[in-house]
Design a protein around this motif. Structure first.
Motif, short mmCIF file in Angstrom:
data_model
loop_
_atom_site.label_atom_id
_atom_site.label_comp_id
_atom_site.label_asym_id
_atom_site.label_seq_id
_atom_site.Cartn_x
_atom_site.Cartn_y
_atom_site.Cartn_z
N LYS A 269 1.06 -1.32 0.35
CA LYS A 269 0.51 0.00 0.40
C LYS A 269 0.82 1.50 0.14
O LYS A 269 0.54 2.16 0.10
CB LYS A 269 -0.95 -0.09 0.83
CG LYS A 269 -2.16 -0.71 1.28
CD LYS A 269 -2.90 -0.63 2.07
CE LYS A 269 -2.45 -0.68 3.94
NZ LYS A 269 -2.95 -2.08 4.37
N LYS A 270 1.94 0.98 0.34
CA LYS A 270 3.22 2.33 0.53
C LYS A 270 4.27 2.71 -0.09
O LYS A 270 4.53 2.77 -0.39
CB LYS A 270 3.80 2.15 2.06
CG LYS A 270 2.99 2.56 3.16
CD LYS A 270 2.97 3.27 4.34
CE LYS A 270 3.58 4.11 4.34
NZ LYS A 270 4.17 4.70 5.77
N GLY A 271 3.49 1.10 -1.09
CA GLY A 271 5.12 1.03 -2.48
C GLY A 271 5.23 -0.37 -2.64
O GLY A 271 4.72 -1.14 -2.54
N GLY A 272 5.62 -0.15 -4.08
CA GLY A 272 6.43 -1.32 -5.13
C GLY A 272 7.91 -1.12 -5.69
O GLY A 272 7.43 -0.84 -5.60
N ILE A 273 7.90 -1.98 -6.21
CA ILE A 273 9.28 -2.71 -5.90
C ILE A 273 9.36 -3.69 -6.90
O ILE A 273 8.90 -3.97 -7.26
CB ILE A 273 9.92 -3.71 -5.14
CG1 ILE A 273 9.97 -2.58 -3.62
CG2 ILE A 273 11.32 -3.72 -5.27
CD1 ILE A 273 10.75 -3.02 -2.33
N GLY A 274 10.05 -3.22 -8.24
CA GLY A 274 10.64 -4.08 -9.82
C GLY A 274 11.84 -3.71 -9.83
O GLY A 274 12.16 -2.92 -9.30
N LEU A 275 12.36 -5.73 -10.51
CA LEU A 275 13.37 -5.47 -10.69
C LEU A 275 13.76 -5.81 -12.29
O LEU A 275 12.95 -6.67 -12.74
CB LEU A 275 14.68 -6.73 -10.14
CG LEU A 275 14.78 -6.40 -9.19
CD1 LEU A 275 14.00 -5.84 -7.90
CD2 LEU A 275 15.81 -7.65 -8.16
N TYR A 276 14.20 -6.10 -13.16
CA TYR A 276 14.45 -6.24 -15.04
C TYR A 276 15.73 -6.50 -15.61
O TYR A 276 15.94 -5.80 -14.72
CB TYR A 276 13.75 -4.70 -15.61
CG TYR A 276 12.54 -4.10 -14.82
CD1 TYR A 276 11.44 -4.52 -16.08
CD2 TYR A 276 12.55 -3.52 -13.57
CE1 TYR A 276 9.70 -3.82 -15.09
CE2 TYR A 276 10.85 -2.80 -12.64
CZ TYR A 276 10.80 -3.16 -13.83
OH TYR A 276 9.31 -2.83 -13.31
N PRO A 277 15.85 -7.32 -15.81
CA PRO A 277 17.07 -7.42 -16.63
C PRO A 277 17.95 -6.15 -17.39
O PRO A 277 16.45 -6.19 -18.55
CB PRO A 277 17.13 -8.14 -18.15
CG PRO A 277 15.75 -9.32 -17.50
CD PRO A 277 14.68 -8.30 -16.72
N ASP B 136 7.93 -10.67 -20.33
CA ASP B 136 8.32 -10.49 -21.69
C ASP B 136 10.29 -10.02 -21.12
O ASP B 136 11.09 -9.72 -22.01
CB ASP B 136 8.31 -9.79 -22.82
CG ASP B 136 6.95 -10.09 -22.71
OD1 ASP B 136 7.06 -12.24 -22.75
OD2 ASP B 136 5.58 -9.57 -23.53
N VAL B 137 9.97 -8.49 -20.55
CA VAL B 137 11.11 -8.17 -20.09
C VAL B 137 10.83 -6.97 -17.92
O VAL B 137 12.20 -6.74 -18.28
CB VAL B 137 10.94 -6.20 -20.65
CG1 VAL B 137 10.76 -6.60 -22.44
CG2 VAL B 137 9.55 -5.80 -19.61
N GLY B 138 10.40 -8.27 -17.98
CA GLY B 138 10.57 -8.41 -16.04
C GLY B 138 10.86 -9.38 -15.30
O GLY B 138 10.25 -9.53 -14.35
N LYS B 139 11.41 -10.07 -16.68
CA LYS B 139 11.55 -11.42 -15.34
C LYS B 139 13.15 -11.23 -15.61
O LYS B 139 13.80 -12.06 -16.56
CB LYS B 139 11.00 -12.48 -15.99
CG LYS B 139 11.53 -13.99 -14.93
CD LYS B 139 10.50 -14.68 -16.16
CE LYS B 139 10.38 -16.35 -16.22
NZ LYS B 139 10.60 -16.50 -14.45
N ILE B 140 13.99 -11.41 -14.24
CA ILE B 140 15.24 -12.02 -14.28
C ILE B 140 15.13 -12.99 -14.09
O ILE B 140 14.62 -14.60 -13.37
CB ILE B 140 15.77 -11.23 -13.15
CG1 ILE B 140 15.15 -10.90 -11.58
CG2 ILE B 140 16.34 -9.57 -12.96
CD1 ILE B 140 15.94 -10.95 -10.56
N ASP B 141 16.71 -13.85 -14.31
CA ASP B 141 16.89 -15.14 -13.82
C ASP B 141 18.57 -15.64 -14.22
O ASP B 141 19.25 -14.41 -14.11
CB ASP B 141 16.43 -16.45 -14.74
CG ASP B 141 16.97 -16.40 -16.50
OD1 ASP B 141 18.16 -15.21 -16.88
OD2 ASP B 141 15.92 -16.33 -17.66
N GLU B 142 19.14 -17.11 -14.19
CA GLU B 142 20.08 -16.95 -14.30
C GLU B 142 21.49 -16.44 -14.78
O GLU B 142 22.94 -16.15 -14.16
CB GLU B 142 20.46 -18.53 -14.30
CG GLU B 142 20.46 -19.23 -12.52
CD GLU B 142 18.55 -20.36 -12.55
OE1 GLU B 142 17.68 -19.50 -13.90
OE2 GLU B 142 18.50 -20.52 -12.35
#
Lengths: 513, 551
Positions: free
Chosen positions: B132-140, B215-221
């Motif tokens: 409710k007070k924030g969101g976090i996102g990680l992208y390759p 498609d653009v917002g998923k990190i992997d090994e």
């Protein structure tokens, strides 16, 4: 052996004396009662006492009894149908079958068939009359007493229930007759004498009468001087009788209160319904703290919200928004009065401590001061073996310029010694209204383990300066009391504490610390 | 409070020394985290809400290492400029801030990805209050073309394939069908536009705080360089979130590069990892703790807790969000000093104690009733509404609670007698007579004259219930008469009507002009409603009122 038997004989109850001469090495209750001329319940009581004394052993026996039904009862009064018919036949010498029914007063037609069978069996000739009707003809047969009739007469004397022993043929006859009788199984008691009992049976029971009771009359007349009282068996159990008592939780609460009073603490009291302002905001719990969410807190439906106190509300609002005059940064958000006004069931008795600090500012409570309460708090949880939605919190604060973190340890250690826990240890913890905060574990010497029992700390300046008006250290602690209760009373299921089970309330041990 | 799982192997590697499980358990407990247990390589530990910086493997082991003296003091993080920009414009007013940066040179494996996901989840749950007070996102990083735009769009316009979903759907469908949409969609209730990250090619990257693009917002090994963003309604919260996140990633071996956030009226560069300086009030700390530490000792202890210390000032790392006041330094000094090292001292504070007067009065009533051979019951204040009203042949409004977990206990009791009947009902299997009393609080709506700040009036009453073949008016009257005699109160009994009682066998009791009690034999219909097959004679006396009449 004989001496024992004599002493035993001396202490017998009058009822035991009555049955003693009639005891056989083996016998049944019914026979004994009959022989001794007492009621079966009386004989049973005497047998039980004698069993307690090791005189005999009582056994439960199942026996068969014949129970006479309505038709049987009728026959007992009016005579068996075949007897009626025989009497008539004897008089008339010849009796057409068609007239048999008339000869049976009060019997229905179905009785005719069996009767003809009976007569044939007795050897009474069955002929055809001149006008061609079937009939019986009288011959002089010896008339014997009917055993069935004798059985019925016996049953009539015994409330329509008789034992089957010795009358098997008559019983068989009776059972063949529909609606006359049935066999029921009945539980009966029997006894057999032990070696002690056999010894006792040999002792000559003196006819001398003992007095049962010391009466006011004996005391008035002095007759007690010539009286010997029957000795009781003072070693046997008597029926249980429980007195009135306070609830065992209240016994514990009173003890805990007494400990704090002995330490010079003043008791705090207050309402169970509080505004979010007092319960949480005044203690610097941020308004978006997860504990405020619906699932943890009981909010009141109606009246949904309360009123905010004028002066202190302004200061609390400021400390949340920017730290006010406390030197703190505050939570740096927009404080909501609407949230503050919400009515709820107090989530902790720390709300009473906050209100006490406010009273210190108003001069209604002493500074320095030590305050405590043992009272109800609420959590919106499902009731199960390890959760209660209402429980008790032991709360304490010490307000004083010179109060330090070391004193917090000192008070809690002294308190738990009185609660039966010889040592404590403290670890860092976290509560929104204390800094430093500490979790306190106590050592259970019986189970040899540390138990996590207390949340404690020193109130944050955001709480103390805002409520008292100046920054005075306030040592604070709170603990759930039910954990102490369940351990002391060895209760596994928390619900059993407040189940009000009469047996438990009567028999649970007292708080003995 | 959240529990995290950290790898013991990695913790020991950071500490650079061999500690037994027992030693580890002790130190973790004394650091200010609550150890739940060590199982194999898993250390399960509860993190207190004031220390969100400990919610990651990296944050936790950083603090522990410093605490045990391996790497004390302020940890420095180098931030280089990436030269990239994120343009922030036309956002919904409910979600108007974004901060972002780049972390390069990461070597992800299964364990590391697990650690990042854990941190992201736990921060979201606690620090940003269930997003409710924030969101976090990680992208390759390689899938994104700069400059990126963070902007508001109408739900129908937004279309992308959300994480782990088979196809492209619009924003409304995401909220309706995607698990995360269903879970967090309530946050966007009533918003006209939804916030989205869109890259230079017009690709939708994510819709904060709900979900990233598959498609653009998923990190992997295979990912080594990432774009990190935090968004939300409060700038400070997301700046702090980003600091916790990037420092954890840097501890994993990443290098931090800042991004310029271009707002319509201003520009900022993030992350800002400059430590804050704050004066340390040594005297205050000593006084609160009851210690006599030198300034240097206090400085040393602060360094043990991960602060820098220079010239009487503390340097507070950007990820430490819990320092509001000198009291917060005091706690950290106490932790570093060791809670176990404080003495147990009873102070010389002379005070006069005393029991609450009214509680003492209630105790007297309790003792008098115990003298009658009665058992004290203790029931909950919450009870079922119908038990107090319908089953007692009455109809009135009780004080109800909102959303009670147990529906059986939905309202505060207005009187005690129904609680006692329920207790008797539970004891039907035992022999009679059964006699109960209870002293307790009852709740009703307050009138202005009651001067209640909540609008609820609370009073204390005592109820007695005699249950058995001989429970009649005379028997119950004898108890009340005796109680009032011993309380030295003059009472008058007046005939009255009350639906819960047998007509003609109920009285109202007055002390002076005030009605203080009902007394009588309960109506057979009431007994039937509670499935009782024994008569009950009962009274309920208002102790709050009687207490004021005591001589």
């Amino acid at each position: 052996m004989t001496k024992d038997a004599e002493r035993l004989a001396k202490g017998l109850h009058p009822l035991e004396r009555k049955i003693l001469p009639h005891l056989k090495p083996e016998g049944t209750l019914a026979e004994l009662a009959k022989a001794a001329g007492v009621q079966e319940v009386e004989a049973m009581r005497a047998l039980q006492w004698l069993e307690n004394k090791g005189v005999l052993k009582i056994q439960s026996k199942e026996r068969q009894v014949l129970v006479i039904k309505d038709k049987g009862k009728h026959a007992a009064k009016e005579g068996l149908p075949e007897q009626h018919v025989i009497a008539l036949l004897k008089k008339k010498k010849e009796l057409p079958v068609a007239e048999i029914a008339k000869a049976l007063p009060g019997y229905d037609k179905q009785a005719v068939g069996p009767v003809t069978g009976k007569l044939k069996k007795l050897g009474i000739p069955f002929i055809t009359t001149k006008d061609g009707k079937p009939a019986f003809k009288w011959i002089d047969i010896p008339v014997q007493a009917n055993p069935v009739e004798a059985l019925l007469q016996e049953a009539a004397k015994r409330n329509w229930k008789v034992t089957i022993k010795g009358t098997e043929a008559a019983v068989k006859d009776l059972l063949k007759r529909q609606g006359y009788a049935e066999v029921q199984k009945q539980k009966g008691k029997a006894y057999n004498l032990t070696a002690t009992g056999k010894g006792l049976a040999k002792v000559k029971i003196t006819r001398k009468e003992y007095a049962e009771k010391l009466t006011p009359g004996m005391l008035k007349t002095g007759a007690w001087k010539q009286t010997e009282f029957r000795p009781y068996n003072v070693e046997i159990n008597v029926p249980k009788q429980a007195g009135g008592r306070a609830h065992f939780v209240n016994e514990a609460i009173n003890y805990i209160k007494k400990v704090w009073l002995d330490f010079g603490f003043q008791e705090m009291a207050g309402n169970h319904v509080q505004t979010g302002f007092w319960d949480l905001d005044s203690l610097f719990v941020p308004q978006d703290h997860p504990a405020r969410e619906m699932q943890d807190t009981f909010y009141i439906d109606d009246p949904r919200s309360g009123e905010l106190p004028k002066d202190v509300h302004k200061r609390v609002k400021a400390v949340h928004e920017n730290g006010g005059d406390t030197g703190s940064l505050g939570w740096r958000y927009d404080y909501s009065d609407e949230e503050a006004k919400k009515n709820m069931l107090r989530t902790h008795t720390t709300v009473l401590s906050a209100q006490t600090l406010d009273r210190i500012k108003k001069g209604e409570c002493a500074l320095p001061g030590k305050y405590f309460s043992v009272n109800t708090v609420y959590r919106n949880e499902a009731l199960d073996y390890k959760h209660l939605f209402e429980f008790h919190q032991v709360e304490g604060i010490v307000v004083g310029e010179d109060a330090t973190f070391e004193n917090l340890k000192g008070y809690l250690s002294a308190f738990f010694k009185k609660m039966g826990y010889p040592k404590i240890r403290i670890r860092p913890g976290h509560f929104p209204y204390t800094e430093p905060s500490a979790e306190v574990d106590v050592w259970d010497p019986e189970r040899e383990e540390w138990i996590e029992l207390v949340g404690s700390g020193i109130f944050r300046p955001e709480v103390t300066k805002t409520l008292i008006g100046k920054e005075v250290p306030v040592l604070a602690w709170g603990m759930g009391m039910e954990r102490i209760i369940t351990r002391y009373y060895e209760i596994k299921d928390l619900r059993e504490i407040y189940n009000n089970d009469i047996e438990q309330l009567k028999t649970i041990k007292a708080w003995l610390r | 409070m959240p529990t995290i799982t950290v790898s013991k192997k990695e913790v020991l590697k950071t500490l650079g020394k061999k500690l037994s499980d027992e030693q580890l358990k002790d130190r973790i407990g004394m650091l200010g985290t609550d150890l739940e247990g060590i199982e194999g390589d898993d250390i399960n530990v509860e993190i207190f809400p004031n220390r969100p910086d400990l919610l990651s493997q990296q944050g936790f082991q950083r603090a522990l290492a410093s605490f045990v003296g391996v790497k004390p003091g302020l940890k420095k993080y180098d931030v280089k400029k990436s030269g990239e920009k994120v343009i922030v414009k036309n956002l919904p007013k409910e979600w108007s801030y974004a901060v972002a940066c780049i972390v390069k040179g990461l070597k992800f494996d299964d364990q590391k990805i697990k650690e990042v996901v854990q941190l992201q989840e736990k921060l979201g749950m606690t620090f940003t209050r269930n997003r409710k007070k924030g969101g976090i996102g990680l992208y390759p990083l390689e899938k994104i073309s700069f400059p990126v735009t963070f902007t508001g769009k109408k739900p129908k316009e937004i279309k992308f394939r959300p994480l782990e979903f088979p196809r492209e759907i619009d924003a409304e469908q995401i909220l309706e069908h995607h698990p995360k949409g269903k879970e967090y969609g309530f946050i966007m209730d009533g918003w006209k536009t939804y916030p989205v990250f869109v890259d230079d090619k017009g690709t939708y990257m994510s819709m904060p705080p709900i979900i990233n693009s598959h498609d653009v917002g998923k990190i992997d090994e295979t990912t080594t360089d990432i774009f990190v963003e935090c968004t939300g309604p409060h700038l400070r919260t997301i700046v702090e979130s980003l600091a916790m996140l990037t420092t954890a990633l840097a501890d994993m071996g990443g290098k931090i590069y800042s991004i310029e956030m271009v707002y319509p009226d201003k520009k900022f560069s993030y992350p800002d990892l400059t430590p804050k300086k704050m004066r340390v009030d040594h005297a205050y700390i000593n006084k609160l703790l009851g210690l006599k530490l030198t300034n240097a000792e206090i400085g040393k202890y602060l360094e043990r807790m991960g602060f820098g210390y220079e010239n009487g000032k503390a340097l507070i790392p950007a990820y430490r969000t819990d320092i509001l006041h000198q009291a917060d330094f005091a706690e950290d000094v106490a932790i570093a000093y060791g809670y176990e090292n404080f003495k147990e001292v009873i102070p010389n504070i002379a005070t006069v104690g005393g029991a609450d007067k009214f509680e003492t009065f209630c105790d007297k009533v309790r003792n008098l009733l115990v003298g009658h051979g009665l058992l004290e019951a203790k029931n909950f204040h919450l009870i079922n509404h119908d038990a107090q009203t319908k089953r007692m042949l009455l109809n009135f409004n009780t004080i109800k609670v909102l959303h009670p977990v147990s529906l059986e206990y939905d309202s505060l009791r207005a009187w005690i007698i129904p609680s006692l009947i329920e207790a008797l009902q539970r004891n039907k299997r035992y022999e009679y007579p059964q006699h109960f009393f209870e002293i307790g609080r009852v709740f009703s709506k307050a009138k202005p004259a009651d001067k209640s700040d909540t609008g609820v009036k609370e009073q204390v009453r005592v109820a007695v219930a005699l249950c058995g073949e001989d429970a009649d008016y005379t028997a119950i009257r004898q108890v009340l008469d005796d109680l009032l005699t011993k309380l030295n109160v003059q009472a008058v009994y007046k005939e009255t009507e009350h639906p819960s009682f047998i007509p003609g066998r109920v009285a109202r009791v007055y002390v002076g002009k005030e009605a203080v009690a009902y007394i009588g034999e309960l109506h057979p219909q009431v007994l039937a409603n509670f499935d009782m097959t024994m008569p009950i004679a009962t009274f309920e006396l208002n102790l709050s009122v009687v207490g004021q009449h005591l001589a």
